[in-house]
Design a protein around this motif. Structure first.
Motif, PDB file in Angstrom:
ATOM      1  N   UNK A 145      90.033   7.976  30.548  1.00 35.47           N
ATOM      2  CA  UNK A 145      88.828   8.225  29.757  1.00 35.47           C
ATOM      3  C   UNK A 145      88.985   7.630  28.364  1.00 35.47           C
ATOM      4  N   UNK A 146      87.920   7.006  27.897  1.00 35.55           N
ATOM      5  CA  UNK A 146      87.827   6.585  26.506  1.00 35.55           C
ATOM      6  C   UNK A 146      86.801   7.492  25.836  1.00 35.55           C
ATOM      7  N   UNK A 147      87.210   8.149  24.765  1.00 33.49           N
ATOM      8  CA  UNK A 147      86.289   9.014  24.012  1.00 33.49           C
ATOM      9  C   UNK A 147      86.270   8.553  22.560  1.00 33.49           C
ATOM     10  N   UNK A 148      85.100   8.447  21.970  1.00 38.06           N
ATOM     11  CA  UNK A 148      84.996   8.072  20.568  1.00 38.06           C
ATOM     12  C   UNK A 148      84.076   9.043  19.842  1.00 38.06           C
ATOM     13  N   UNK A 149      84.421   9.311  18.581  1.00 40.32           N
ATOM     14  CA  UNK A 149      83.612  10.201  17.749  1.00 40.32           C
ATOM     15  C   UNK A 149      82.668   9.344  16.926  1.00 40.32           C
ATOM     16  N   UNK A 170      78.516  14.257  13.605  1.00 45.41           N
ATOM     17  CA  UNK A 170      79.430  13.500  14.461  1.00 45.41           C
ATOM     18  C   UNK A 170      79.395  14.072  15.867  1.00 45.41           C
ATOM     19  N   UNK A 171      79.524  13.215  16.861  1.00 50.62           N
ATOM     20  CA  UNK A 171      79.520  13.663  18.254  1.00 50.62           C
ATOM     21  C   UNK A 171      80.489  12.809  19.066  1.00 50.62           C
ATOM     22  N   UNK A 172      81.222  13.481  19.968  1.00 50.25           N
ATOM     23  CA  UNK A 172      82.112  12.769  20.879  1.00 50.25           C
ATOM     24  C   UNK A 172      81.317  12.228  22.063  1.00 50.25           C
ATOM     25  N   UNK A 219      98.141  10.553  15.457  1.00 48.30           N
ATOM     26  CA  UNK A 219      98.997  11.466  16.214  1.00 48.30           C
ATOM     27  C   UNK A 219      98.608  11.408  17.678  1.00 48.30           C
ATOM     28  N   UNK A 220      99.393  12.024  18.532  1.00 47.95           N
ATOM     29  CA  UNK A 220      98.996  12.121  19.934  1.00 47.95           C
ATOM     30  C   UNK A 220      97.817  13.064  20.013  1.00 47.95           C
ATOM     31  N   UNK A 221      96.769  12.616  20.631  1.00 51.75           N
ATOM     32  CA  UNK A 221      95.523  13.374  20.620  1.00 51.75           C
ATOM     33  C   UNK A 221      95.296  14.093  21.930  1.00 51.75           C
ATOM     34  N   UNK A 222      94.698  15.259  21.828  1.00 52.03           N
ATOM     35  CA  UNK A 222      94.381  16.022  23.029  1.00 52.03           C
ATOM     36  C   UNK A 222      93.149  15.448  23.695  1.00 52.03           C
ATOM     37  N   UNK A 223      92.894  15.936  24.898  1.00 50.15           N
ATOM     38  CA  UNK A 223      91.686  15.554  25.619  1.00 50.15           C
ATOM     39  C   UNK A 223      90.468  16.021  24.837  1.00 50.15           C
ATOM     40  N   UNK A 224      89.351  15.252  24.849  1.00 54.80           N
ATOM     41  CA  UNK A 224      88.128  15.692  24.177  1.00 54.80           C
ATOM     42  C   UNK A 224      87.611  17.006  24.734  1.00 54.80           C
ATOM     43  N   UNK A 225      87.927  17.309  25.969  1.00 60.44           N
ATOM     44  CA  UNK A 225      87.471  18.541  26.595  1.00 60.44           C
ATOM     45  C   UNK A 225      88.583  19.573  26.508  1.00 60.44           C
ATOM     46  N   UNK A 226      88.458  20.558  25.603  1.00 58.22           N
ATOM     47  CA  UNK A 226      89.542  21.520  25.437  1.00 58.22           C
ATOM     48  C   UNK A 226      89.736  22.410  26.637  1.00 58.22           C
ATOM     49  N   UNK A 227      88.759  22.479  27.535  1.00 60.90           N
ATOM     50  CA  UNK A 227      88.868  23.332  28.711  1.00 60.90           C
ATOM     51  C   UNK A 227      89.590  22.650  29.862  1.00 60.90           C
ATOM     52  N   UNK A 228      89.836  21.337  29.730  1.00 60.12           N
ATOM     53  CA  UNK A 228      90.501  20.615  30.809  1.00 60.12           C
ATOM     54  C   UNK A 228      91.975  20.480  30.477  1.00 60.12           C
ATOM     55  N   UNK A 229      92.812  20.923  31.392  1.00 65.16           N
ATOM     56  CA  UNK A 229      94.247  20.831  31.164  1.00 65.16           C
ATOM     57  C   UNK A 229      94.661  19.372  31.120  1.00 65.16           C
ATOM     58  N   UNK A 230      95.372  19.014  30.073  1.00 66.22           N
ATOM     59  CA  UNK A 230      95.796  17.634  29.916  1.00 66.22           C
ATOM     60  C   UNK A 230      97.145  17.435  30.593  1.00 66.22           C
TER      61      UNK A 230
END
Length: 477
Positions: free
Chosen positions: A352-356, A364-366, A422-433
């Motif tokens: 996945x590519x996510x941009x803000x 701002x929106x992801x 930094x190492x970034x988390x998934x844009x979806x906090x509910x999805x286990x990375x």
């Protein structure tokens, strides 16, 4: 960077020691989901010690410590995660990630893993017009060496070599072209293409800049003109560039006359000239689960979206309105009617590519794109940023392109605006990375160079009216 832990026999190798069979743990490093090389903890530790000696302990990230006793399965997984984060941190550092020490380590490991000896070979490089250039190289030649060999074979001047790059592409049975990634400084092109063991994959020579103003530099040379002309013709024939009937007639007439410069000049006036078009994928904008065709060019990502009601919409996201972006990967089960956890045979990697994005003055929106070409999209964005920053600082794009060709661009002109993330988390906090994958310098703050005050980057007829637009590191690891 994705380090796979020990799960099957191809991740272990036995070693007889004092009559006992002990297992030496090796980690698979994947690029774009494809095995790049296999390394042991001791090899990575050796690299770490070399970098500390060269660059200092205050520059090199902390390395996962040794363990005296045999690791438990939980500790093995913990170490894998730590090593993955370490390698990502090194790769993202502008100094360490661009160093010959780091890149040569990965190239050597790639060659050893694929068990391809150093010898002279012939390698085919495709041109946009379907022709092939065969170069005689060594299997151990890196990307820059191969690009230089192609330029020499074509008689392309040295000062124009940096305007072009080598891309790994896959050609479908229908003639469609999929850009997998741009070949990087940490890999050996012959080994990369050979290890795929498929005739669908090719190495393609294509221009590597975005601003069409630099076409004039290329067109001043006969070979450069021919390469750019062939690419323009190919992009038009593939339907990547929009052409109406009248324009088509003009182009055909110029082609018949052999008026290559005029053909390119007309092409420059057409919509999506110089864009790279990606395979159909999925986005969550403007609604979750929308089918989309993404194109990259002109300092933007263009969306052709099919809404759930079958309505088609088009819009563009300017790179100058993107605060940051990130690439993440996760392992997902292949649909087989079971609920068993992932195994190497039952899982696939989802990218996945996510941009803000700055949707309006203070909102701002992801936006997320799910695509196997997410890394390639990110590379396109970063190269657009590089050009913008150099142009803003008054630097020479020729110099930048040559630096990019010689390795990784030194971002002295943009150090204040472009920082290693930094190492970034998934844009979806509910999805286990499961796996985190960040490209080199994949986060960028561009507030300082945004010159757009327009509210019409996405026209009034495109997307939903609630969205008001003013105006998103190999393949990195």
């Amino acid at each position: 960077l994705h380090l796979a832990g020990p799960a099957n026999e191809n991740r272990k190798e036995g070693k007889q020691l004092r009559g006992d069979m002990r297992w030496i743990l090796a980690y698979n490093i994947h690029v774009n989901g494809v095995l790049h090389c296999r390394v042991r903890y001791s090899q990575l530790l050796g690299l770490h010690e070399q970098m500390k000696k060269e660059y200092g302990s205050n520059v090199v990230p902390a390395f996962p410590p040794k363990k005296i006793f045999t690791l438990t399965p939980a500790e093995v997984e913990q170490r894998r995660e730590q090593l993955e984060k370490y390698m990502q941190a090194v790769r993202q550092d502008p100094l360490l990630g661009a160093s010959e020490m780091f890149n040569s380590f990965l190239r050597k490991a790639q060659q050893e893993t694929q068990q391809i000896p150093t010898e002279e070979v012939a390698l085919d490089i495709c041109l946009s017009n379907g022709q092939k250039v065969t170069v005689n190289i060594l299997t151990s030649d890196q990307t820059e060496d191969v690009l230089d060999a192609v330029a020499t074979k074509l008689d392309l001047p040295d000062d124009l070599v940096g305007y072009f790059s080598l891309f790994l592409v896959r050609e479908g049975v229908d003639g469609g072209l999929t850009f997998v990634r741009k070949l990087q400084e940490f890999e050996l092109p012959y080994v990369s293409i050979t290890s795929l063991r498929s005739s669908e994959f090719h190495i393609l020579l294509r221009k590597s800049y975005w601003d069409m103003a630099y076409d004039s530099d290329v067109m001043d040379n006969r070979i450069g003109l021919n390469l750019l002309y062939a690419q323009t013709v190919s992009d038009i024939e593939r339907g990547w560039v929009l052409v109406n009937k009248d324009q088509h007639r003009q182009l055909k007439s110029l082609q018949e006359k052999g008026s290559k410069k005029e053909f390119i000049h007309l092409g420059q006036t057409l919509k999506y000239y110089g864009y790279i078009k990606f395979d159909p994928c999925v986005t969550d904008f403007p609604e979750k689960g929308c089918q989309v065709i993404v194109s990259a060019g002109n300092n933007e990502l263009n969306f052709h979206v099919k809404l759930p009601n079958e309505q088609m919409k088009e819009g563009s996201f300017k790179v100058t309105r993107m605060r940051c972006w990130r690439v993440t990967s996760s392992q997902v089960p292949i649909a087989n009617g079971t609920t068993n956890p992932c195994s190497s045979a039952k899982c696939e990697v989802k990218l996945e590519l996510a941009f803000e994005y700055l949707m309006s003055k203070d909102r701002l929106q992801w936006v997320t794109i799910t695509s196997q070409q997410a890394i390639m999209m990110s590379i396109c964005l970063q190269s657009m940023v590089d050009e913008l920053m150099v142009k803003k600082s008054g630097g020479s794009v020729k110099k930048m392109l040559r630096k990019r060709h010689n390795g990784s661009i030194h971002r002295s002109d943009s150090q204040q605006a472009v920082k290693s993330p930094p190492l970034l988390d998934s844009p979806d906090p509910n999805r286990e990375q499961v796996v985190k994958l960040s490209t080199k310098l994949s986060t960028v703050s561009l507030r300082g160079i945004s010159a757009s005050n327009s509210a019409n980057d996405i026209s009034r007829n495109d997307f939903h009216g609630n969205y008001a637009f003013e105006g998103i590191g190999d393949d990195d690891l």
